[in-house]
Write an enzyme that holds these catalytic residues in place. Sequence first.
Site, PDB file in Angstrom:
ATOM      1  CG  HIS A   1      17.845  62.025  34.126  1.00 40.14           C
ATOM      2  ND1 HIS A   1      17.776  60.878  33.376  1.00 40.14           N
ATOM      3  CD2 HIS A   1      16.558  62.415  34.332  1.00 40.14           C
ATOM      4  CE1 HIS A   1      16.510  60.590  33.114  1.00 40.14           C
ATOM      5  NE2 HIS A   1      15.758  61.507  33.687  1.00 40.14           N
TER       6      HIS A   1
ATOM      7  CG  ASP B   1      23.291  85.338  62.676  1.00 37.80           C
ATOM      8  OD1 ASP B   1      22.268  85.652  63.309  1.00 37.80           O
ATOM      9  OD2 ASP B   1      23.815  84.205  62.728  1.00 37.80           O
TER      10      ASP B   1
ATOM     11  CB  CYS C   1      10.510  80.816  69.035  1.00 30.95           C
ATOM     12  SG  CYS C   1      11.524  80.432  67.604  1.00 30.95           S
TER      13      CYS C   1
END
Length: 657
Positions: free
Chosen positions: A588, A282, A314
């Site tokens: 469940h 990273d 971005c």
Amino acid sequence: MKSSLAATAPSSPTITSNGEAHGIAANHHDVLLPPAAAHPSLAHALRSLHDELSLDGRPPAPPSITYDSPYSRSLASTAPGSPRIPPLRSNSGTHTPRVRPHATTLNIPGMTRSKASPDGRIPDRDVASKLVIIMVGLPARGKSYITKKIQRYLSWQQHNTRIFNVGNRRRIAAGMTSPTKNSAPVSANVKDDAPTRAANILLNGAPPPHIVVQDDEPTALDLNCSNCPCSPRAHEKIDQSAKFFDPKNQSASKLREQVALETLDELLDYLLHGGGAVGILDATNSTIQRRKLLVNHIREREPKLGILFIESICTDQNLLEANMRLKLSGPDYKDKDPMKSLEDFKQRVKAYESAYQQIGQWEEDNDLQYIQMIDVGRKVVHHRLKGFLSGGIASYLTTFNLSPRQIWITRHGQSVDNQLQKLGGDSELTERGHYYGQALYNFITQKRKEWLIEQKDKIAQSSFPPKAGDHTPPYPELNQELDDKNFCVWTSMLKRSIETAEYFDADDDYDVKNWEMLNELNAGTFEGMTYEEIQQKYPEEYDKRSRDKLQYIYPGVGGEGYLQVISRLRDMVREIERITDHVLIISHRSVCRVLMAYFMDLTRDDIADLDVPLGILYAIEPKPYGIEFHAYRYNEAMGWFDELPNYKPQKTVDRNS
């Protein structure tokens, strides 16, 4: 010769429409003889032998239809059969040992098994199946968010995965933090990473806790002047402002490069010697020169290791602002003025942008696989993906979204078999179980209304840059109309789960769907039995399950184990990540355990022993920094749910469950 053979060979028999066979002697006293009987003396000898074999002077029974086949004419041998020789391990007819690597195909714990991998995991000897993921991207592009999601998903799939953060090591090297070797390790369930600390500030307005570096964190670098490219003042705390990240700052650049290689070596040690399957580096790795340096370093140590670049890009300003806001509360800007920190952070980003080179031509020319994520999964680009891990990661990354929503998980209401403590089955709800379904419907409907009001208030109050006292993290996707969100209710195909959702099914404002993959773990031969009965009748199986519940598989047709449940829920998890609507899952115990293990990033040893009793409702709300988690307990007397403050996952005390 050919014409002679054709003349003496009998023709194959045929069957007419009335069932009679042509080519067979009409008189049952006659016998269809093999072609050798065409010789008169041989034919006479055979006919005499046939007559001697008849009983009481009566003619033998009519022979069955005999086909003209070399196999039908052969005589049965009385010699003993050849002894079976078991196969010996060979090497394609040569004594030279195998040198090529094993085929790197799909490895799924509990679903595949081989000599190289008896448990289905990526084996240490199959280095080519292991993967180094190198993150690429400018600051505040969500790289750490992506790495944590990948690590959580792969670990949940039982592939040993670890993140190696260059920034953490840089802060240690720069003297901002010090590794504390003797400090007690933090529990696996207690997160102490930057996003969580930032979330604490944003949610509670409290300062972040002191950063504790665990034993498995990078150790401090040797910053002595003889070994360090920095100045003699390297022993002091190094300035970590935007100037440190300026590409023209040669000494800082060398230190960053040294830190990156030290971190990469730790990652490679984990993969090659520590039993790891995936290591994630990273860091920004924003230049071709840096990426080339990393690739060469990896190939020098182990050329067969797989390398995957993941670049986060971005372009959405809302997303950038949300990421920057989290950065202001991170370790680099701890206890600093938010406005000055914001300005410094923007300068840091500009320093990276001045030298930033996107992934592209160089990686393609060198046949390197990569994934580009634009705006956290809105657009994903792949290049030359190789291996099942890379393909699975790429598929998982396409499910990302930051839409505000709620995920609810609970077990069904009490069933008849629950009362009898029987495993599996398909029994109906008891009266108490039906009341649970009604209370669940009322509570979820109320919480749904409250959530909508809270979200609209947060949107109205949020601002960027943050104002004093504003601790609300903005969502990057605020353009979606919150009122348009659907609410999905997913159940299994078993009666007790479907009946628990009966009140939701009667309300057109909820979308109810039954999923077979949400069915309870199949107990095979033990379906309908109690644990006490299993212990009495099958003590060896009972002890085997008690020793290792995660690996255990129930015997008999259809029998499953937790690893099989994890495998069949893989698509379910990706669908939960993909949808932007609210969802309530009524399932469940085993299924709830597996889903909770994914969302809460629990360790492998915790999955099969997680305490998930009837009457507990879990709420998970995805955030830009991770998740917000709440737990509620059913109050049967009030017909409502009470929140459990500071709830922490815990192991069950019931040895049978």
